[in-house]
Scaffold this motif. Structure first.
Motif, PDB file in Angstrom:
ATOM      1  N   ALA A   1      32.926  53.440  33.197  1.00 53.32           N
ATOM      2  CA  ALA A   1      32.916  53.676  31.747  1.00 53.32           C
ATOM      3  C   ALA A   1      34.254  53.283  31.125  1.00 53.32           C
ATOM      4  O   ALA A   1      34.306  52.708  30.035  1.00 53.32           O
ATOM      5  CB  ALA A   1      32.598  55.137  31.453  1.00 53.32           C
ATOM      6  N   THR A   2      35.350  53.566  31.828  1.00 46.26           N
ATOM      7  CA  THR A   2      36.672  53.179  31.336  1.00 46.26           C
ATOM      8  C   THR A   2      36.794  51.663  31.282  1.00 46.26           C
ATOM      9  O   THR A   2      37.310  51.091  30.321  1.00 46.26           O
ATOM     10  CB  THR A   2      37.775  53.762  32.245  1.00 46.26           C
ATOM     11  N   LEU A   3      36.285  51.006  32.325  1.00 48.43           N
ATOM     12  CA  LEU A   3      36.316  49.549  32.396  1.00 48.43           C
ATOM     13  C   LEU A   3      35.507  48.928  31.261  1.00 48.43           C
ATOM     14  O   LEU A   3      35.993  48.072  30.520  1.00 48.43           O
ATOM     15  CB  LEU A   3      35.758  49.119  33.757  1.00 48.43           C
ATOM     16  N   GLN A   4      34.271  49.398  31.089  1.00 43.80           N
ATOM     17  CA  GLN A   4      33.398  48.844  30.048  1.00 43.80           C
ATOM     18  C   GLN A   4      33.847  49.267  28.652  1.00 43.80           C
ATOM     19  O   GLN A   4      33.566  48.581  27.674  1.00 43.80           O
ATOM     20  CB  GLN A   4      31.950  49.268  30.285  1.00 43.80           C
ATOM     21  N   GLY A   5      34.554  50.396  28.562  1.00 47.59           N
ATOM     22  CA  GLY A   5      35.060  50.868  27.280  1.00 47.59           C
ATOM     23  C   GLY A   5      36.386  50.231  26.889  1.00 47.59           C
ATOM     24  O   GLY A   5      37.056  50.716  25.985  1.00 47.59           O
ATOM     25  N   ARG A   6      36.770  49.167  27.602  1.00 51.69           N
ATOM     26  CA  ARG A   6      37.971  48.385  27.287  1.00 51.69           C
ATOM     27  C   ARG A   6      39.240  49.210  27.483  1.00 51.69           C
ATOM     28  O   ARG A   6      40.202  49.088  26.725  1.00 51.69           O
ATOM     29  CB  ARG A   6      37.889  47.798  25.872  1.00 51.69           C
ATOM     30  N   GLY A   7      39.238  50.050  28.516  1.00 48.89           N
ATOM     31  CA  GLY A   7      40.388  50.907  28.794  1.00 48.89           C
ATOM     32  C   GLY A   7      41.251  50.418  29.947  1.00 48.89           C
ATOM     33  O   GLY A   7      42.133  51.136  30.409  1.00 48.89           O
ATOM     34  N   ILE A   8      40.991  49.187  30.460  1.00 49.76           N
ATOM     35  CA  ILE A   8      41.758  48.641  31.573  1.00 49.76           C
ATOM     36  C   ILE A   8      42.431  47.337  31.147  1.00 49.76           C
ATOM     37  O   ILE A   8      41.780  46.451  30.579  1.00 49.76           O
ATOM     38  CB  ILE A   8      40.849  48.353  32.801  1.00 49.76           C
ATOM     39  N   ARG A   9      43.724  47.229  31.434  1.00 46.86           N
ATOM     40  CA  ARG A   9      44.444  45.984  31.173  1.00 46.86           C
ATOM     41  C   ARG A   9      45.039  45.451  32.476  1.00 46.86           C
ATOM     42  O   ARG A   9      45.537  46.228  33.292  1.00 46.86           O
ATOM     43  CB  ARG A   9      45.580  46.221  30.170  1.00 46.86           C
ATOM     44  N   VAL A  10      44.992  44.129  32.636  1.00 47.67           N
ATOM     45  CA  VAL A  10      45.632  43.471  33.773  1.00 47.67           C
ATOM     46  C   VAL A  10      46.671  42.505  33.209  1.00 47.67           C
ATOM     47  O   VAL A  10      46.321  41.599  32.442  1.00 47.67           O
ATOM     48  CB  VAL A  10      44.612  42.709  34.646  1.00 47.67           C
ATOM     49  N   ASN A  11      47.934  42.746  33.565  1.00 47.88           N
ATOM     50  CA  ASN A  11      49.047  41.957  33.006  1.00 47.88           C
ATOM     51  C   ASN A  11      48.987  41.909  31.479  1.00 47.88           C
ATOM     52  O   ASN A  11      49.200  40.867  30.850  1.00 47.88           O
ATOM     53  CB  ASN A  11      49.048  40.536  33.584  1.00 47.88           C
ATOM     54  N   GLY A  12      48.637  43.054  30.876  1.00 45.65           N
ATOM     55  CA  GLY A  12      48.633  43.172  29.420  1.00 45.65           C
ATOM     56  C   GLY A  12      47.365  42.711  28.727  1.00 45.65           C
ATOM     57  O   GLY A  12      47.212  42.871  27.515  1.00 45.65           O
ATOM     58  N   LYS A  13      46.410  42.153  29.487  1.00 46.31           N
ATOM     59  CA  LYS A  13      45.173  41.638  28.897  1.00 46.31           C
ATOM     60  C   LYS A  13      44.004  42.557  29.242  1.00 46.31           C
ATOM     61  O   LYS A  13      43.831  42.953  30.398  1.00 46.31           O
ATOM     62  CB  LYS A  13      44.905  40.225  29.447  1.00 46.31           C
ATOM     63  N   THR A  14      43.191  42.927  28.217  1.00 43.66           N
ATOM     64  CA  THR A  14      42.030  43.793  28.448  1.00 43.66           C
ATOM     65  C   THR A  14      40.994  43.059  29.296  1.00 43.66           C
ATOM     66  O   THR A  14      40.617  41.915  28.995  1.00 43.66           O
ATOM     67  CB  THR A  14      41.387  44.218  27.118  1.00 43.66           C
ATOM     68  N   VAL A  15      40.551  43.709  30.375  1.00 41.06           N
ATOM     69  CA  VAL A  15      39.572  43.116  31.295  1.00 41.06           C
ATOM     70  C   VAL A  15      38.407  44.087  31.467  1.00 41.06           C
ATOM     71  O   VAL A  15      38.621  45.296  31.604  1.00 41.06           O
ATOM     72  CB  VAL A  15      40.215  42.818  32.677  1.00 41.06           C
ATOM     73  N   THR A  16      37.175  43.566  31.443  1.00 36.58           N
ATOM     74  CA  THR A  16      35.989  44.425  31.621  1.00 36.58           C
ATOM     75  C   THR A  16      35.149  44.021  32.830  1.00 36.58           C
ATOM     76  O   THR A  16      34.207  44.712  33.185  1.00 36.58           O
ATOM     77  CB  THR A  16      35.087  44.383  30.368  1.00 36.58           C
ATOM     78  N   LYS A  17      35.468  42.902  33.461  1.00 36.82           N
ATOM     79  CA  LYS A  17      34.657  42.417  34.597  1.00 36.82           C
ATOM     80  C   LYS A  17      34.941  43.222  35.861  1.00 36.82           C
ATOM     81  O   LYS A  17      36.087  43.385  36.267  1.00 36.82           O
ATOM     82  CB  LYS A  17      34.940  40.938  34.868  1.00 36.82           C
ATOM     83  N   TYR A  18      33.861  43.696  36.503  1.00 31.31           N
ATOM     84  CA  TYR A  18      34.002  44.475  37.743  1.00 31.31           C
ATOM     85  C   TYR A  18      34.677  43.649  38.841  1.00 31.31           C
ATOM     86  O   TYR A  18      35.451  44.170  39.641  1.00 31.31           O
ATOM     87  CB  TYR A  18      32.631  44.928  38.258  1.00 31.31           C
ATOM     88  N   ASP A  19      34.336  42.367  38.911  1.00 29.48           N
ATOM     89  CA  ASP A  19      34.784  41.539  40.029  1.00 29.48           C
ATOM     90  C   ASP A  19      36.033  40.715  39.706  1.00 29.48           C
ATOM     91  O   ASP A  19      36.350  39.754  40.400  1.00 29.48           O
ATOM     92  CB  ASP A  19      33.653  40.616  40.492  1.00 29.48           C
ATOM     93  N   TYR A  20      36.751  41.087  38.644  1.00 35.74           N
ATOM     94  CA  TYR A  20      37.973  40.357  38.290  1.00 35.74           C
ATOM     95  C   TYR A  20      38.923  40.390  39.486  1.00 35.74           C
ATOM     96  O   TYR A  20      39.241  41.458  40.018  1.00 35.74           O
ATOM     97  CB  TYR A  20      38.628  41.001  37.069  1.00 35.74           C
ATOM     98  N   PRO A  21      39.393  39.199  39.957  1.00 39.47           N
ATOM     99  CA  PRO A  21      40.205  39.164  41.187  1.00 39.47           C
ATOM    100  C   PRO A  21      41.655  39.607  40.952  1.00 39.47           C
ATOM    101  O   PRO A  21      42.365  39.031  40.128  1.00 39.47           O
ATOM    102  CB  PRO A  21      40.139  37.688  41.603  1.00 39.47           C
ATOM    103  N   LEU A  22      42.060  40.638  41.664  1.00 39.56           N
ATOM    104  CA  LEU A  22      43.445  41.106  41.591  1.00 39.56           C
ATOM    105  C   LEU A  22      44.255  40.507  42.743  1.00 39.56           C
ATOM    106  O   LEU A  22      43.738  40.355  43.854  1.00 39.56           O
ATOM    107  CB  LEU A  22      43.509  42.632  41.675  1.00 39.56           C
ATOM    108  N   LYS A  23      45.530  40.220  42.455  1.00 40.34           N
ATOM    109  CA  LYS A  23      46.418  39.684  43.470  1.00 40.34           C
ATOM    110  C   LYS A  23      47.714  40.497  43.481  1.00 40.34           C
ATOM    111  O   LYS A  23      48.095  41.079  42.462  1.00 40.34           O
ATOM    112  CB  LYS A  23      46.716  38.204  43.184  1.00 40.34           C
ATOM    113  N   PRO A  24      48.398  40.533  44.636  1.00 37.67           N
ATOM    114  CA  PRO A  24      49.649  41.296  44.727  1.00 37.67           C
ATOM    115  C   PRO A  24      50.644  40.904  43.638  1.00 37.67           C
ATOM    116  O   PRO A  24      50.782  39.725  43.309  1.00 37.67           O
ATOM    117  CB  PRO A  24      50.178  40.926  46.114  1.00 37.67           C
ATOM    118  N   GLY A  25      51.266  41.926  43.050  1.00 37.39           N
ATOM    119  CA  GLY A  25      52.249  41.697  42.004  1.00 37.39           C
ATOM    120  C   GLY A  25      51.707  41.904  40.602  1.00 37.39           C
ATOM    121  O   GLY A  25      52.487  42.085  39.654  1.00 37.39           O
ATOM    122  N   MET A  26      50.386  41.861  40.444  1.00 39.91           N
ATOM    123  CA  MET A  26      49.805  42.088  39.114  1.00 39.91           C
ATOM    124  C   MET A  26      50.024  43.533  38.684  1.00 39.91           C
ATOM    125  O   MET A  26      50.112  44.441  39.517  1.00 39.91           O
ATOM    126  CB  MET A  26      48.300  41.794  39.124  1.00 39.91           C
TER     127      MET A  26
END
Length: 297
Positions: A41-66
């Motif tokens: 719900a947090t993910l779909q509700g636009r409550g997650i940012r990766v490197n400052g950018k809002t992300v909603t995709k479950y399978d968004y690939p994370l890499k070390p250092g992000m």
């Protein structure tokens, strides 16, 4: 793994990624104590940012250092309330609501009070370019969980494969009298007469075959609290089958016996689990059993 840093403006917790993983998987590992449903719900509700950018995709690939930032405040984009329904989940394709008793699922005749209209007003108020599409229905006086699609394609995907998409759907009811058996199954044919009253038959009467499984949760001399799982979803199925057993749903003016301890039809759709028609992720929702059901045992 690093612990969250100080809360910044906007009330976010910050994490540093130290291994490759899909975003949802990483969040579930990192946010210990948070339920899968809440994280989604947090993910779909636009409550997650990766490197400052809002992300909603479950399978968004994370890499070390992000850097991943997780909102600790509002899960939804806006605060919105209605006396008739509560939105318990929302993404770009659908909403799941908890409906109160006394409101129709969709417009019928001259009646204007219905959940579709309430949701359309919400979409308009929040500047979402969509409309609520009815996928299934609850009787006006039944409360509980429902899905509405936001577009025709999502609605069709849900409707066409409903019995495979929904993998757990249960109701709870306060019924009249003390039920003897702890559990069992009722199966017969249901058909409407000319007055739109649904009646049952032990043999094929040209109607639709209906199967209801029940399990008694609690009982007293006057009433029983019963969980129902529908194998088929026919009109008024639980209401007719409980009447067949001699224990009609309390407050049922159509099929009941006049026993009305709560001043309402005591039927609530409290559990709804389904595979998302687009992401195919399993979603599970449960609402509390209404207090007045329990108080009258």
């Amino acid at each position: 793994m690093h612990q969250p840093g100080k809360m910044s403006q906007g009330d976010y917790a910050h994490y540093r990624v130290d291994h490759e993983a899909p975003l949802l998987e990483w969040l579930l590992e990192t946010l210990k104590g948070e339920s899968r449903t809440k994280v989604k719900a947090t993910l779909q509700g636009r409550g997650i940012r990766v490197n400052g950018k809002t992300v909603t995709k479950y399978d968004y690939p994370l890499k070390p250092g992000m850097k991943v930032s997780v909102s600790k405040t509002k899960r939804n984009r806006v605060t919105w309330k209605s006396r008739w329904l509560k939105i318990v989940y929302e993404d770009r394709w659908l909403v799941v609501i908890d409906k109160r008793e006394g409101i129709l699922s969709m417009a019928a005749g001259h009646s204007t009070l219905n959940c579709k209209t309430v949701l359309d007003e919400y979409f308009h108020a929040t500047r979402q370019n969509c409309q609520a599409h009815v996928v299934h229905r609850l009787d006006r006086d039944t409360s509980g969980l429902m899905i509405y699609a936001k577009d025709k394609d999502t609605a069709l995907a849900l409707e066409e494969d409903w019995h495979h998409t929904v993998f757990d759907r249960r109701y709870v009811a306060l019924v009249s009298g003390e039920m003897v058996d702890d559990e069992g199954t009722v199966a017969n044919w249901l058909k409407d007469n000319k007055a739109y009253i649904t009646y049952s038959s032990p043999v094929d009467n040209g109607g639709k075959y209906a199967v209801t499984h029940y399990h008694v949760l609690k009982r007293s001399v006057e009433h029983s609290l019963v969980e129902f799982r529908l194998e088929t979803g026919r009109k008024n199925q639980i209401r007719v089958h409980t009447a067949d057993m001699g224990h009609p749903v309390c407050g049922d003016i159509k099929y009941g016996n006049g026993d009305d301890p709560c001043g309402r039809l005591c039927l609530h759709a409290y559990r709804l689990c389904f595979y998302h028609p687009v992401t195919h992720q399993p979603l599970e929702f449960e609402t509390p059993i209404p207090n007045n059901f329990i108080k009258n045992l």
